[in-house]
Scaffold this motif. Structure first.
Motif, short mmCIF file in Angstrom:
data_model
loop_
_atom_site.label_atom_id
_atom_site.label_comp_id
_atom_site.label_asym_id
_atom_site.label_seq_id
_atom_site.Cartn_x
_atom_site.Cartn_y
_atom_site.Cartn_z
N TYR A 54 64.03 36.20 -9.67
CA TYR A 54 63.97 37.39 -8.97
C TYR A 54 64.25 37.01 -7.37
CZ TYR A 54 62.25 40.24 -12.75
OH TYR A 54 62.18 40.72 -13.98
N GLN A 97 64.21 38.84 -3.32
CA GLN A 97 63.60 39.87 -2.73
C GLN A 97 64.04 39.80 -1.06
OE1 GLN A 97 59.24 40.14 -2.62
NE2 GLN A 97 59.26 42.32 -2.39
N GLY A 113 62.27 45.00 0.97
CA GLY A 113 62.96 45.53 -0.31
C GLY A 113 61.91 44.94 -1.39
N ALA A 114 62.69 45.66 -2.63
CA ALA A 114 61.93 45.38 -3.81
C ALA A 114 62.65 44.21 -4.87
CB ALA A 114 62.31 46.56 -4.90
N PRO A 115 62.14 43.60 -5.28
CA PRO A 115 62.40 42.32 -6.12
C PRO A 115 63.57 42.93 -6.95
CG PRO A 115 60.18 42.47 -6.17
CD PRO A 115 60.64 43.68 -5.67
#
Lengths: 112, 110
Positions: free
Chosen positions: B35, B37, B41-43
């Motif tokens: 992932y 990120q 922010g969001a992953p």
């Protein structure tokens, strides 16, 4: 935009209080996951629900609880809040137990 | 216990290739995910290896070797926008717990 929504975006509260974080998964996704991310830390898995049932539990404190409702949205309840609970809380969703999780924008919690 | 270790920080220049390693200690898992990120922010999902070997997705590739308890994410033709944190993650078999790595902060320099 992942399609996962979280409310509120920001939350400021005091120690000892209780808050509820809300998550709506992507349309069609049955699994919801909750994560905690403290400042400059990795993601700590808290709990997962699949179609309303608890599927897996991670490092979730007893002061924390969650549930997934029939419409598949989920809520994370944090009680007896402590300063150390200040963090970014992410919700993610997936169709099932697939490899890919879609993360919401997160709720930033500040406990004063 | 189960853990995934990553270098804390990696620095590279634009256009270069960088490899982010993930070494793990876990009794069993279904696959290795990566992932990205960005700060604040969001992953977002990048790549997944269910089996040993290399998976390629555009400029990003990911590799897994279960026998060596090791995986990596390879980023080619680095761009400034690749500056972010990168996390490896596994779904532990049996417990179905998701375990994320310690994270690697990538800095891309002009």
């Amino acid at each position: 935009d992942s399609g996962v929504t979280q409310t509120p975006k920001h939350l400021i509260t005091a120690t000892g209080q209780r808050v509820t974080l809300r998550c709506s998964p992507r349309s069609g996704d049955l699994s919801v996951y909750w994560y905690q991310q403290s400042l400059d830390q990795g993601l700590q898995f808290l709990i997962q629900y699949y179609n309303g049932e608890e599927r897996a539990k991670g490092n979730i404190l007893e002061r924390f609880s969650a549930q997934q409702f029939p419409d598949l949205h989920s809520e994370l309840n944090l009680s007896s809040l402590e300063l150390g609970d200040s963090a970014l809380y992410f919700c993610a969703s997936s169709e099932g137990l697939e490899k890919t999780q879609y993360f919401g924008p997160g709720t930033r919690l500040l406990v004063l | 216990g189960q853990s995934l270790e990553q270098p804390s920080e990696v620095t590279a220049v634009e256009g270069a290739i960088v490899q982010i390693n993930c070494t793990y200690q876990t009794s069993g898992f279904y696959g290795l995910s990566w992932y990205q990120q960005h700060d604040g922010g969001a992953p977002t999902f990048l790549s997944y290896n269910a089996l040993d070997g290399l998976e390629e997705t555009g400029r990003f590739s990911s590799f897994l070797s279960r026998s060596d308890s090791y995986g990596y994410l390879l980023l080619q033709e680095l761009q400034m926008k690749d500056s972010a944190s990168y996390f490896c993650a596994v779904l532990a078999s049996g417990t179905y717990k998701y375990i994320f790595g310690t994270g690697t902060r990538l800095k891309v320099l002009a």
